[in-house]
Write an enzyme that holds these catalytic residues in place. Structure first.
Site, mmCIF file in Angstrom:
data_model
loop_
_atom_site.group_PDB
_atom_site.id
_atom_site.type_symbol
_atom_site.label_atom_id
_atom_site.label_comp_id
_atom_site.label_asym_id
_atom_site.label_seq_id
_atom_site.Cartn_x
_atom_site.Cartn_y
_atom_site.Cartn_z
ATOM 1 N N HIS A 579 34.550 19.385 -35.052
ATOM 2 C CA HIS A 579 34.923 18.431 -36.096
ATOM 3 C C HIS A 579 36.374 18.628 -36.541
ATOM 4 C CE1 HIS A 579 34.305 16.948 -40.507
ATOM 5 N NE2 HIS A 579 34.940 16.060 -39.772
ATOM 6 N N HIS A 584 40.377 16.190 -36.668
ATOM 7 C CA HIS A 584 41.371 16.276 -37.758
ATOM 8 C C HIS A 584 42.687 16.905 -37.290
ATOM 9 C CE1 HIS A 584 38.885 15.239 -41.366
ATOM 10 N NE2 HIS A 584 37.905 15.497 -40.512
ATOM 11 N N HIS A 771 34.889 11.054 -34.336
ATOM 12 C CA HIS A 771 34.845 11.623 -35.679
ATOM 13 C C HIS A 771 33.602 11.159 -36.422
ATOM 14 C CE1 HIS A 771 35.779 11.711 -40.056
ATOM 15 N NE2 HIS A 771 36.110 12.945 -39.738
ATOM 16 N N ASN A 775 30.784 13.533 -38.197
ATOM 17 C CA ASN A 775 31.007 13.676 -39.634
ATOM 18 C C ASN A 775 29.903 13.111 -40.513
ATOM 19 O OD1 ASN A 775 33.068 14.311 -41.903
ATOM 20 N ND2 ASN A 775 32.462 12.189 -42.296
ATOM 21 N N ILE A 920 37.939 10.975 -43.875
ATOM 22 C CA ILE A 920 37.209 11.825 -44.806
ATOM 23 C C ILE A 920 36.881 13.124 -44.094
ATOM 24 C CG2 ILE A 920 34.945 10.954 -44.183
ATOM 25 C CD1 ILE A 920 36.098 12.068 -47.690
#
Length: 920
Positions: A579, A584, A771, A775, A920
């Protein structure tokens, strides 16, 4: 003139009222309304009659002193010099209001309304795409101001339209840019500018940017029209502005960044610790030769006093710097802030923490966990009334405190409260849960480690044939391997180098785990064995143990503990590697380089723009409170303070950009094989692999859209190599943003349109669907801590361990004491609840702001609408699959449907929805 004198006679030319001393004949009127002289003879006198006629080009001088008998029709062209005509065009400027203002903002708003009347206003100027040959500079309109600012100050609408009028001349050309100077005291959010009353259709300027006051940023802001240009195609009038805008955005790499800045630059992760608080709060710098890692956005903050290589910290609630336009917009900020209240509950409620600590932190029974959803954490402890009186909580908390201080029931409990106990659910989540990207096909048995045997012991797994052979439906292990029926989730090499350090931490106990699964004839997975490894303590130490499915009550509780340790390993790798790192952190260098090297009018920037939204802001917030020293990851996950070092080790040893596309990743893990006869060109080893089957639909749609887009702007492969901005973007992404791995041979080349389409498809896939899959299931699956404990506090006791008697006497109590404490669990639940939440302003795949005007290219707008339609069809296909009882990994009694890649969603925690970006 000499020729005219010779034929007509000089005396006539000099006396004629139609011819001046300096010109034979010339009219100066608009090109659509000129005079042409023709011959006429109403009274037998030879004369010229002027008749109005619409002509283009030069007019003619015609002799009136020729004898008609000559039959001579002489015409001499004389260039027409047109005087530009002035005209007005109107600009409609759309500004977005804030829904809520603090006292200071209200004061400045009324001050700006007053000073606007006396000249301290918003000034705009249109820039032409053409150069003025007289000044050798771009043509510019006269400056114009926004009208009626003061009259519209109190308008409560979300968007307010203002008018500005530009005076242009008929030779102005096409507007290509607008400059804006904000003489007010306060910034404003400029959404769009539309130029009307022009010869062509309206000209749109999508801005979506904060315009700062000139007291903070004296230079004029530049906005370009929605017409895309490759660098070599940039019109002369705006070429210098294109270069200036990029130069301003890059900055000079010096000084501390202000929150109002728009500067994008790179730095290492040297701000995760705070050595000024003490040596135990120091954390290693990530990024550089010693510990390779991607780069993050530079803030320029001063170094720590005790370590000049570490950047000083900014603690909550003070904001971290990201460029102004990357900060959350108001709806997103409100959603995130409300979620954060739960996440920081332990800091707001000191007496709550003291109460929990005095109670030894453990859950006493599963009913205690259930009460978090029915009663709330404060009610459970009898503290709500007391704290509501004592704490100055924001009004939004006190108004809805019961809802804010208790948790929603996670989806995993919605269809079967005891699903988490079942082996088939444990296995199903490996391919349809929140982390479906770790499972691999087992190719060698027993599994083998790549770690140094001199340091970490024998490389061969302790799982032997006798552990699993009786569970293979009559197959031998070799047959199962040959028929591709064995799969593994292997965290041995990820964790083993860190196990001793982790287990030395207070309240942390873990193993490095391996889990082997068998693909049943039903298409579901069955766990066969779990290996639990510790570093060897001596040449003959038994550092590995194998746990198999239970045969009695005692082995059942050992099996449940072993599965919990696997889930704890899985939760850490999911959060820190799959993740955080792969979406990110891995994307941030590409985003920084895109802003620094690609003009906003570059077609590739326009393509990537919605897929970069909010990523820098959420990453900065993560550095502040999630991945930082003493942050949520350290507090709530097994790896503790070594979590980011595990992430960095994975970056160095495992991460490869060329394997980040969905097809390449499936092939690398052995979960698919190339097969041109199959849909998507791949044959899946598990046909009902929900993440892969749904993901491939989205991957193909993204790839088709990107290929259409790239082919439109780069019809010739050489154009990709010649695009300086594009090449600089990719070069900087690798050599600066991922500079520690820049010499790796696996980086894809960027030589033609196919290379470009592949790179862009991968980036868009990672920022959107990948993602989303990793997530938005965090709370639905992890919000019930026994299903996916983020950390473990006890090992499985051997018969010779002092704890073994405690385990036998009350295995449920031992199991709960091995799970996170109440404080750790509630803190973790609050955070993953926030991270799993869609905000009201979310933009999903197939959507984008100003859908019809983000580009002026009608063909591309049409192609985007086709992409959107395909995404909607994919959603219908996912719904159909979730109702297909043959697909047992997503449909059945107590089985959750797989909706994490269903593109759309309502706001909130929904376990579905694919936003465009890592938001997020």
């Amino acid at each position: 003139m000499a020729l005219a004198n010779e034929i007509l006679g000089s005396s006539f030319l000099h006396k004629s009222p139609l011819v001046s001393q300096s010109k034979l004949f010339q009219t100066t009127l608009s090109s659509a309304n000129q005079f042409m002289p023709i011959w006429g003879f109403p009274d037998k006198k030879r004369k010229v009659v002027l008749v109005r006629k619409a002509v283009k080009g030069p007019v003619a001088a015609i002799s009136e002193d020729l004898d008609l008998g000559l039959g001579l029709d002489l015409v001499k062209p004389v260039p027409l010099v047109e005087k530009p005509v002035e005209f007005k065009v109107r600009a409609v400027v759309t500004i977005r209001n804030k829904n809520k203002e603090d006292f200071k903002e209200t004061i400045f708003k009324h001050l700006d309304a007053f000073t606007d009347r006396i000249g301290q206003n918003v000034v705009l100027q249109l820039i032409s795409t053409e150069i003025d040959p007289r000044r050798n500079a771009p043509k510019r309109s006269k400056e114009a101001v926004l009208k009626d600012w003061s009259k519209k100050t109190n308008v409560k609408a979300e968007r307010v339209n203002y008018i500005a009028e530009f005076v242009l001349t008929s030779d102005f050309g096409e507007p290509g840019a607008i400059t804006i100077l904000n003489k007010h005291q306060q910034e404003f959010f400029l959404e769009t500018i539309t130029i009307e009353q022009f010869a062509s259709d309206p000209i749109h300027f999508p801005c979506n940017s904060w315009v700062q006051s000139r007291k903070d940023h004296p230079a004029k802001r530049i906005f370009f029209s929605n017409k895309p240009y490759l660098p070599g195609e940039t019109p002369a009038g705006i070429k210098a502005l294109r270069e200036k805008e990029l130069k301003d955005i890059r900055g000079d790499g010096k000084g501390v960044r202000k929150l109002s800045d728009r500067v994008y630059d790179f730095d290492v992760y040297n701000d995760l610790g705070n050595p000024d608080k003490g040596i135990e709060f120091a954390r290693p710098c990530l990024g550089g030769e010693k510990i390779p890692y991607p780069r993050r956005c530079r803030t320029g903050r001063a170094p720590c006093e005790t370590d000049i290589t570490a950047e000083s910290r900014v603690e909550k609630p003070l904001p971290m710097y990201v460029p102004r336009d990357e900060q959350f917009e108001e709806p997103k900020q409100t959603t995130f802030s409300l979620g954060r209240l739960r996440a920081v509950l332990h800091t707001l409620v000191p007496s709550l923490k003291a109460s929990i600590l005095s109670n030894k932190q453990d859950f006493h029974g599963f009913s205690d966990i259930d009460s978090l959803y029915s009663e709330g954490v404060l009610l459970k402890l009898g503290l709500q009334d007391e704290l509501m009186k004592k704490l100055p909580l924001p009004s939004v908390v006190s108004e809805s405190s019961p809802g804010l201080l208790k948790y929603n029931t996670p989806l995993i409990l919605s269809k079967d409260k005891f699903a988490w106990l079942r082996d088939d659910e444990f296995a199903r989540e490996a391919i349809a849960g929140v982390n479906p990207v770790s499972i691999e096909r087992l190719k060698v048995f027993p599994p083998v480690s790549n770690l140094d045997p001199e340091v970490y012991g024998p490389q061969e797994s302790a799982i032997k044939e006798e552990h699993i052979v009786g569970q293979l439906n009559g197959m031998t292990v070799q047959q199962a391997l040959d028929e591709k029926k064995l799969f593994i989730v292997d965290y041995h090499d990820v964790y083993l180098p860190f196990i001793d350090r982790i287990n030395a931490l207070d309240g942390r106990k873990t193993y490095a785990t391996r889990t082997i699964f068998f693909l049943t004839p039903l298409g579901t997975l069955k766990p066969l064995a779990i290996e639990l490894s510790l570093p060897p303590t001596g040449p003959s130490s038994r550092s590995k143990r194998v746990v198999t499915p239970p045969v009695d009550a005692t082995s059942n509780w050992k099996w449940q503990l072993a599965k919990a340790h696997v889930c704890s390993n899985d939760a850490g790798v999911h959060q820190l590697v799959n993740h955080w790192l792969r979406t990110h952190a891995g994307l941030e260098p590409f985003i920084l380089a895109a802003h620094r090297q690609l003009s906003s009018m570059h077609p590739i920037f326009k393509l990537l723009d919605p897929h970069m939204r909010y990523t820098l802001e959420i990453n900065a917030l993560a550095r502040q409170s999630l991945i930082s020293g003493e942050g949520v990851i350290e507090s709530c996950f097994t790896a503790g303070r070594y979590g980011m070092e595990i992430s960095a080790a994975a970056y160095k040893n495992l991460w490869r950009f060329d394997k980040e596309s969905l097809p390449a990743d499936l092939i690398r893990r052995g979960m698919a094989e190339p097969d041109p006869t199959m849909p998507h060109g791949l044959k899946l080893m598990i046909e009902d692999y929900p993440y892969a089957t749904d993901g491939l639909l989205i991957w193909d749609a993204i790839e088709k859209w990107v290929k259409t887009y790239v082919a439109h702007y780069y019809p010739n492969p050489s154009m990709v190599r010649e695009d300086r901005e594009l090449q600089d973007w990719y070069w900087e992404s690798i050599n600066v943003g991922h500079g520690d791995l820049r010499h790796e041979s696996w980086w894809p080349q960027l030589n033609n349109s196919d290379d470009l389409a592949s790179i862009l498809t991968t980036l868009i896939w990672l920022s959107s669907a990948q993602h989303a899959a990793l997530n938005f299931g965090q709370y639905p699956y992890g919000g019930y801590v026994p299903n996916r404990p983020p950390l473990m506090r006890r090992l499985i006791p051997d018969e010779n361990d002092p704890e073994y008697a405690i385990f036998l006497n009350d295995p449920q109590k031992y199991f709960l004491s091995a799970l996170p404490s109440v404080l750790q669990a509630t803190k973790f639940m609050a955070v993953v609840d926030t991270l799993s939440t869609h905000s009201p302003d979310e933009e999903y795949l197939g959507e984008r702001q100003q859908t019809s005007i983000w580009t002026s290219d009608a063909e591309i707008v049409e192609a985007f609408y086709e992409f959107s339609a395909e995404i909607r069809q994919i959603e219908k296909e996912i719904d159909r699959r979730n109702a297909d009882e043959r697909l047992k990994n997503r449909c059945g009694a107590g089985v959750l449907p797989y909706e994490l890649l269903a593109p759309s969603s309502e706001p909130g925690v929904t376990c579905r929805g694919v936003p465009n970006s890592v938001s997020i």
